[in-house]
Write an enzyme that holds these catalytic residues in place. Sequence first.
Site, PDB file in Angstrom:
ATOM      1  N   GLY A  47       0.843  -1.196   0.000  1.00 45.80           N
ATOM      2  CA  GLY A  47       0.000   0.000   0.000  1.00 45.80           C
ATOM      3  C   GLY A  47       0.877   1.244   0.000  1.00 45.80           C
ATOM      4  CD  GLN A  49       1.723   6.356   4.761  1.00 43.11           C
ATOM      5  OE1 GLN A  49       2.699   5.924   5.358  1.00 43.11           O
ATOM      6  NE2 GLN A  49       1.659   7.592   4.301  1.00 43.11           N
ATOM      7  CB  SER A  50       3.811  -0.664   2.122  1.00 48.29           C
ATOM      8  OG  SER A  50       4.649  -1.765   2.372  1.00 48.29           O
ATOM      9  CG  ASN A  51       4.761  -0.448   8.356  1.00 47.90           C
ATOM     10  OD1 ASN A  51       4.997   0.727   8.606  1.00 47.90           O
ATOM     11  ND2 ASN A  51       3.661  -1.057   8.771  1.00 47.90           N
ATOM     12  CB  ALA A  53       7.020  -0.156   0.431  1.00 47.40           C
TER      13      ALA A  53
END
Length: 295
Positions: A47, A49-51, A53
């Site tokens: 997403g 706000q992916s951690n 990523a």
Amino acid sequence: MGGGPRLLVKRDDAIGFAFGGNKVRKMRLVAADALARQADTLITCGGVQSNHARVTAAAAARLGLRCVLVANGARPDRPTANALLARLLGAEIRYVPTREARALEMEAAAAEERAAAREPYLIPIGASTPLGAAAYVHALTELLEQIDPPDVIIHSTSSGGTQAGLVAGCALAGIRSRVVGISADESAATLAADVRRILSGLADLIGPGSDAHARALAGAEVEIDDRFVGDGYGVPTPQSQAAIDLLARTEALFLDPTYTAKAMAGLLARLRAGELEDADTVLFWHTGGQVALFS
Ligand SMILES: Cc1ncc(COP(=O)(O)O)c(C=O)c1O
């Protein structure tokens, strides 16, 4: 909480690298594999706000690799939190409209890298490959060096790798700690199937000839509670908001809204319903994600 079981927290939110969290443990193994395969570009998705990523971009920066992130959602006008960090870390970020569109875009990015004579390494969502999950077998070993086996471990689960690793770690160590994954999005049936698939991959990773291990992993219990998702992934619930407030105001511990707040809401609900024994030690595995508080 006014009595009840002994409550402990395992602080993967306090891992130092790139704001920490469970994805750092997984990335240590996965990025090492990328280097061993002579890769020069890490490609993954998540997403906006992916951690995961953020941590992939951080590992790439630290190791001198390129990074392409495929994010489902709208390109933010003003990036915040994980989206801001991914940009600061120098990742190339491509936006797609849906979760379903991510795989094709990752393949397209990989093809472009190969055409430019580079060697891409694709990391599936959440780095929840058997190798990524193996990091949580190690993590469980680390825990057992710190404390006696807890009766119950409660944590957030989403792509299944953390849970598969913890379940495998307990099975391989021969301890009877119950591992309860509180879902951040999927149904219990879907997630249980994901965790079982990763467990079977972990058995293969451990290697042929270890039949006893393979049997222990295949027979391990996978317990998932999907009652705390609310209206969906990343959408706060009254209970998750109350959990964030309670932990901040009593322990100065910060939970993230998408994963750990819902997992803690699940722990607190079980506690209040008397489902956890007074004599038990209950360990909340904090998997990080607190950067999202600033989104
Ligand atoms: C903070 C946080 N907690 C928990 C999870 C769930 O872990 P897993 O994807 O291994 O199930 C994630 C990622 O999905 C996460 O970013």
